[in-house]
Design an enzyme around this catalytic site. Structure first.
Site, mmCIF file in Angstrom:
data_model
loop_
_atom_site.group_PDB
_atom_site.id
_atom_site.type_symbol
_atom_site.label_atom_id
_atom_site.label_comp_id
_atom_site.label_asym_id
_atom_site.label_seq_id
_atom_site.Cartn_x
_atom_site.Cartn_y
_atom_site.Cartn_z
ATOM 1 N N GLU A 37 0.819 -1.209 0.000
ATOM 2 C CA GLU A 37 0.000 0.000 0.000
ATOM 3 C C GLU A 37 0.851 1.257 0.000
ATOM 4 O O GLU A 37 0.523 2.239 -0.669
ATOM 5 C CB GLU A 37 -0.945 -0.006 1.205
ATOM 6 C CG GLU A 37 -2.040 -1.051 1.129
ATOM 7 C CD GLU A 37 -2.954 -0.865 -0.063
ATOM 8 O OE1 GLU A 37 -3.084 0.273 -0.560
ATOM 9 O OE2 GLU A 37 -3.537 -1.872 -0.512
ATOM 10 N N GLN A 87 2.062 6.390 -4.567
ATOM 11 C CA GLN A 87 2.488 7.346 -5.597
ATOM 12 C C GLN A 87 3.033 6.654 -6.838
ATOM 13 O O GLN A 87 3.626 7.314 -7.693
ATOM 14 C CB GLN A 87 3.594 8.262 -5.020
ATOM 15 C CG GLN A 87 3.209 9.017 -3.774
ATOM 16 C CD GLN A 87 2.291 10.176 -4.065
ATOM 17 O OE1 GLN A 87 2.098 10.546 -5.218
ATOM 18 N NE2 GLN A 87 1.703 10.757 -3.047
ATOM 19 N N THR A 88 2.851 5.337 -6.938
ATOM 20 C CA THR A 88 3.444 4.576 -8.031
ATOM 21 C C THR A 88 2.417 3.616 -8.614
ATOM 22 O O THR A 88 1.676 2.973 -7.879
ATOM 23 C CB THR A 88 4.662 3.775 -7.531
ATOM 24 O OG1 THR A 88 5.532 4.632 -6.779
ATOM 25 C CG2 THR A 88 5.444 3.200 -8.701
ATOM 26 N N LEU A 120 11.621 4.349 -7.048
ATOM 27 C CA LEU A 120 10.210 4.522 -6.705
ATOM 28 C C LEU A 120 9.859 5.979 -6.413
ATOM 29 O O LEU A 120 8.697 6.361 -6.462
ATOM 30 C CB LEU A 120 9.845 3.666 -5.495
ATOM 31 C CG LEU A 120 9.604 2.179 -5.777
ATOM 32 C CD1 LEU A 120 9.571 1.386 -4.478
ATOM 33 C CD2 LEU A 120 8.306 1.984 -6.532
ATOM 34 N N GLY A 121 10.876 6.779 -6.067
ATOM 35 C CA GLY A 121 10.616 8.182 -5.765
ATOM 36 C C GLY A 121 9.891 8.377 -4.444
ATOM 37 O O GLY A 121 9.567 7.424 -3.747
ATOM 38 N N TYR A 122 9.667 9.647 -4.103
ATOM 39 C CA TYR A 122 8.979 9.997 -2.852
ATOM 40 C C TYR A 122 9.563 9.181 -1.696
ATOM 41 O O TYR A 122 8.884 8.383 -1.052
ATOM 42 C CB TYR A 122 7.475 9.759 -2.979
ATOM 43 C CG TYR A 122 6.813 10.621 -4.024
ATOM 44 C CD1 TYR A 122 6.362 11.908 -3.711
ATOM 45 C CD2 TYR A 122 6.653 10.163 -5.326
ATOM 46 C CE1 TYR A 122 5.774 12.710 -4.673
ATOM 47 C CE2 TYR A 122 6.065 10.970 -6.303
ATOM 48 C CZ TYR A 122 5.626 12.230 -5.964
ATOM 49 O OH TYR A 122 5.042 13.030 -6.925
ATOM 50 N N TYR A 152 -6.606 5.894 4.915
ATOM 51 C CA TYR A 152 -6.711 4.907 3.850
ATOM 52 C C TYR A 152 -5.832 3.684 4.136
ATOM 53 O O TYR A 152 -6.292 2.543 4.029
ATOM 54 C CB TYR A 152 -6.303 5.504 2.503
ATOM 55 C CG TYR A 152 -6.074 4.415 1.478
ATOM 56 C CD1 TYR A 152 -7.144 3.806 0.834
ATOM 57 C CD2 TYR A 152 -4.789 3.936 1.210
ATOM 58 C CE1 TYR A 152 -6.950 2.762 -0.058
ATOM 59 C CE2 TYR A 152 -4.583 2.893 0.320
ATOM 60 C CZ TYR A 152 -5.670 2.312 -0.306
ATOM 61 O OH TYR A 152 -5.470 1.270 -1.170
ATOM 62 N N ASP A 178 -9.382 5.488 -2.131
ATOM 63 C CA ASP A 178 -8.275 6.002 -2.925
ATOM 64 C C ASP A 178 -8.873 6.629 -4.187
ATOM 65 O O ASP A 178 -10.089 6.828 -4.275
ATOM 66 C CB ASP A 178 -7.267 4.891 -3.247
ATOM 67 C CG ASP A 178 -7.831 3.830 -4.189
ATOM 68 O OD1 ASP A 178 -9.060 3.839 -4.464
ATOM 69 O OD2 ASP A 178 -7.046 2.981 -4.663
ATOM 70 N N CYS A 221 -14.646 0.937 -14.497
ATOM 71 C CA CYS A 221 -14.946 2.321 -14.105
ATOM 72 C C CYS A 221 -13.678 3.170 -14.132
ATOM 73 O O CYS A 221 -13.389 3.914 -13.202
ATOM 74 C CB CYS A 221 -15.592 2.338 -12.719
ATOM 75 S SG CYS A 221 -16.581 3.821 -12.396
ATOM 76 N N CYS A 242 -25.950 2.269 -10.580
ATOM 77 C CA CYS A 242 -25.196 3.498 -10.840
ATOM 78 C C CYS A 242 -26.130 4.623 -11.273
ATOM 79 O O CYS A 242 -26.795 4.541 -12.310
ATOM 80 C CB CYS A 242 -24.146 3.245 -11.926
ATOM 81 S SG CYS A 242 -23.052 4.645 -12.212
#
Length: 337
Positions: free
Chosen positions: A47, A52-53, A92-94, A132, A150, A203, A219
């Site tokens: 998670e 961010q990936t 992966l960054g961040y 989350y 999310d 979706c 929906c």
């Protein structure tokens, strides 16, 4: 666009909605490694990586598998030093995510004897664990009926409810409330997985595949492509960096960052005067609300290492942690000689 007719509001028939979604997911859910386990540590790692990936990057480039092989449990991650942690996360960054993940592991070891807590408040108290992530661990690892929201879930619920308030503003409170009301008390793990899977497939952003949707009759929206509503995007700020590529006797001058989101990483050094020096190349990258142009210059005279800088052998560079754009630029410059 073609779309099934709404026969009943989702809040009017939550049981039917849950059953349809869970049945669809059991048949169509994709096989991810974190879906094969109930280990809360493995769920937490996945998670945090996915915050961010994209899934394709995490899986396709082997980040998740390598990280879990290097740090298979909370004890090994809790004991990790900065260099090995950042090296395992490289690409992966961040990088703050990696440090928060380690702090959470240390908290599990120090406060809970290495055993992951199952109480929602204790999970939320772990460093870097928000609403989350706590809901994901509770539902995916412990099969507790915890809400998760999310980007995928927010999009699905906005369309189901025909909700036209910005989901990145006050409207998010309503989305969380619906997520909590709808979560399946009998099969929360399957339900939440199905809700996310639905947002990734049928979706999807833009124009969804409504005819393939398993819950289309609940929906409410007639124009799903217009939802969700988001507040106006923050304007990107253009930034130019002037770095230098200095070599001496088979070594390259690099600077170690000692603070901020890149603390512990190495970069090409900056010089105020570099803007007037010969240019070797330009590379672009984005970070938060900044669009950065990284200009690398050729110093006109021999360079001296400033504080925090060091001459690194070429065979050392692979073992250092560099931002992706710096590594790419350095690799290309070294190839050019």
């Amino acid at each position: 666009m073609l779309k099934p007719r709404c026969e009943m509001g989702v809040l009017e028939d939550p049981v039917g909605f849950r059953q349809a979604l869970v049945a669809w997911f059991q048949k169509n859910g994709r096989d991810y490694p974190w879906r094969r386990t109930r280990d809360p540590y493995a769920v937490l790692v996945s998670e945090v990586m996915l915050q961010q990936t994209q899934i394709a990057t995490v899986l396709g480039r082997g980040f998740y598998a390598r990280f879990m092989e290097r740090f298979p449990d909370v004890e090994t991650l809790a004991a990790a030093g900065d260099d090995e942690l950042l090296k395992a996360w490289e690409g992966l960054g961040y990088y703050r995510r990696a440090r928060f993940l380690r702090e959470a592991a240390r908290a599990v070891v120090g406060r809970h004897g290495g055993r992951f807590p199952e109480d929602p408040e204790e999970i939320r108290a772990l460093p870097g664990v928000g609403r989350y992530t706590a809901g994901a661990v509770l539902s995916f690892a412990f099969d507790q009926p915890a809400a998760i929201v999310d980007g995928n879930v927010a999009r699905v619920l906005s369309r189901l409810m025909d909700f036209h308030e910005p989901i990145d503003g006050p409207g998010l409170k309503s989305v969380w409330a619906w997520a909590g009301e709808l979560v399946d008390p009998r099969h929360p793990r399957l339900f939440n997985s199905g809700l996310m899977e639905l947002g990734q497939t049928c979706c999807r952003p833009g124009v969804p595949d409504c005819l393939a949707c398993p819950v289309g009759k609940w929906c409410a929206t007639r124009e799903p492509e217009r939802l969700p509503v988001k507040a106006k995007k923050v304007a990107m700020t253009e930034v130019t960096e002037h770095l230098v590529f200095a070599r001496r006797g088979g070594r390259v001058l690099l600077r170690k960052i000692d603070e901020g989101r890149r603390a512990g990483m190495w970069r090409l050094p900056e010089r105020e005067a570099a803007a007037d020096w010969p240019e070797l190349g330009r590379w672009k990258y984005g970070i938060t609300r900044y669009r950065v142009t990284m200009v690398v210059h050729d110093p006109p005279a021999p360079m001296r290492a400033a504080a925090g800088e060091a001459w690194k052998r070429l065979d050392e560079i692979d073992g250092l942690v560099l931002p992706p754009t710096d590594r790419k630029a350095l690799g290309q410059l070294l190839e050019c000689g």
